[in-house]
Design an enzyme around this catalytic site. Structure first.
Site, short mmCIF file in Angstrom:
data_model
loop_
_atom_site.label_atom_id
_atom_site.label_comp_id
_atom_site.label_asym_id
_atom_site.label_seq_id
_atom_site.Cartn_x
_atom_site.Cartn_y
_atom_site.Cartn_z
N HIS A 102 0.88 -1.18 0.00
CA HIS A 102 0.00 0.00 0.00
C HIS A 102 0.92 1.23 0.00
CE1 HIS A 102 -2.52 -2.89 2.35
NE2 HIS A 102 -3.56 -2.22 1.91
N ASP A 105 2.26 1.96 3.43
CA ASP A 105 3.20 1.02 4.05
C ASP A 105 4.64 1.46 3.80
OD1 ASP A 105 0.96 -0.64 4.31
OD2 ASP A 105 1.45 -1.77 2.50
C1 XUL Z 1 -7.74 -6.43 4.50
C2 XUL Z 1 -6.91 -6.87 3.36
C3 XUL Z 1 -6.04 -5.83 2.78
C4 XUL Z 1 -6.01 -5.87 1.29
C5 XUL Z 1 -5.26 -4.73 0.64
O1 XUL Z 1 -8.45 -7.44 5.09
O2 XUL Z 1 -6.90 -8.02 3.00
O3 XUL Z 1 -4.77 -5.98 3.30
O4 XUL Z 1 -5.42 -7.05 0.83
O5 XUL Z 1 -5.73 -3.49 1.04
#
Ligand code: XUL
Ligand code: CO
Length: 438
Positions: A102, A105
């Site tokens: 992300h 992150d």
């Molecule tokens: C949340 C989840 C996230 C997504 C990406 O449950 O799985 O980490 O994969 O935003």
């Protein structure tokens, strides 16, 4: 950070099934060919940045347990660079071909969107260099549209269009960075795209907003020449009570409603599947049947806990059923197995991060070998094929093509004195057959 976090950053090797070394592969032999592809090509493993490098080990009753060195210091950009070094060390140790992140992150949030986006781009430049040096690739990028309090009532589905715009600006930057890093997919998980109570919610407006947002993303993808796939990650609840991307079938209905079913695929997560009351393999089979199978977030939930525990997938029997569906779907194209999984908060040692990934990679590799054996045996496949044989006859085909009416059906049965006899579904027999390969 003085000493290296991983004292010995050399790649984990394949030692074979007899090995007792937790830092070796027993089944994942990346160059071994199974059903016409190498194991590495089948799995396309990716390590995720968030759980492995930004999660401090907290739970609702207690805070940080891990005390990672890159999470403590006064200069957030310097910490982000340290984190990148450790992350790429782990990728190298695990010898995975991909990673995922992300925006939040990898780089700290600034005091404005412009500053936050600059921070993300600065770290992405480091990633570009490291990708060049190591050959590692980006499976997917995504934007965190759920942690900051501005998104507490949703991002695309917020009552305030300025929040929608803010989220769109963040996604534009994350998509740009993903494209520039050669990302093979871009993921949208609607963390806060849902609601808690209808007393403060205009559901119809929120669904239209979500459709507009996704259409803008798809439009931008095409105009900028991003070649990757756009993926939605279904999840039924948590953090919101009612989440709009409930499961694969719900997402398909949503895509259809906005004419996006040929543009967007799904990223299926085991833990989200069971929170929706489904099995992992159900969600995979549904995506395949609807033509929207994209990628997988690999983890496991706990059947007796109603939340997202995100544990490393270690259940070989369950993974075998999943692998069978993935192979039936034709395998991954742009997608892969992303370890959206976190070690438990008591697993404090650097080695715990390595052992968790290695153990789960091995479980998936073993599942692939089991699936290969079941496919080569062919008993289960030919049972299903025979069971539906009637639908391949001219009569069955003419119904499916829409050439028959309800009256035709009535005339056929009454005129021909048709009296169909039930046939055994033989579930226990088929389960016994499958057990031979586990
Ligand atoms: C949340 C989840 C996230 C997504 C990406 O449950 O799985 O980490 O994969 O935003
Ligand atoms: Co996920």
């Amino acid at each position: 950070m003085n000493a290296p976090f991983f004292p010995n950053p050399t790649p984990v090797a394949y030692e074979g099934p007899e090995s007792k070394n937790p830092l070796a592969f027993r089944y994942y032999d990346k160059n071994r060919v199974v059903l016409g592809k190498t194991m590495q090509e089948h799995m396309r493993f990716a390590v995720c940045y968030w759980h492995s490098f930004t999660w401090p080990g907290g739970d609702p009753f207690g805070g940080e347990t891990f005390e990672r060195p890159w999470m403590h210091g006064s200069d957030p950009m310097e910490l982000a660079r340290q984190k990148a070094d450790v992350a790429f060390d782990l990728f190298k140790i695990l010898d995975v071909p991909f990673y995922t992140f992300h925006d939040r992150d990898i780089a700290p949030e600034g005091s404005s969107l412009a500053e936050s986006n600059r921070n993300v781009r600065a770290i992405a430049e480091i990633f570009a260099r490291k990708q060049e040096e190591t050959g590692l690739k980006l499976l997917w990028g995504t934007a965190n549209l759920f942690s900051n309090r501005r998104f507490m009532a949703g991002a695309a589905t917020n009552p305030d269009p300025d929040v929608f715009a803010y989220a769109a600006g963040q996604v534009k930057n994350a998509l740009d960075v993903t494209r520039e890093l050669g990302g093979e997919n871009y993921v949208l998980w609607g963390g806060r795209e849902g609601y808690e109570t209808l007393l403060n919610t205009n559901l119809k407006s929120e669904i239209e907003q979500a459709g507009r947002f996704l259409s803008m993303v798809v439009d931008y993808k095409h105009r900028t020449g991003f070649k990757g796939a756009i993926l939605i990650e279904p999840k039924p609840k948590e953090p919101t009570k009612h989440q709009y991307d409930f499961d694969v079938q719900t997402v398909y209905g949503f895509l259809k409603a906005f004419g996006l079913e040929k543009e967007v695929q799904v990223n299926i997560e085991q833990n989200h599947a069971i929170l929706a009351g489904h099995s992992f393999e159900h969600e995979l089979a549904m995506a395949s049947a609807l033509g929207i199978f994209g990628s997988v977030d690999l983890n496991r939930g706990d059947d007796r806990l109603g939340w997202d525990t995100d544990q490393f997938g270690m259940n070989v029997a369950e993974l075998t059923l999943a692998m069978l569906e993935i192979i039936k779907a034709g395998g991954f194209t742009t997608g892969g197995f992303n370890f959206d999984a976190k070690i438990r908060r008591q697993s404090l040692d650097p080695d715990d991060l390595i052992v968790a990934h290695v153990g789960s990679m091995d479980a998936v590799a073993r599942a692939l070998l089991n699936a290969e054996a079941a496919i080569k045996d062919g008993t289960v496949d030919s049972f299903v094929k025979d069971r539906y044989a009637g639908w391949r006859t001219p009569f069955g085909q003419s119904i499916l093509k829409g050439e028959k009416t309800l009256e035709d059906m009535a005339a056929y049965v009454e005129g021909g004195d048709i009296n169909p006899q039930p046939k055994s579904g033989r579930q226990e027999y088929l389960e016994t057959v499958l057990n031979r390969f586990l």
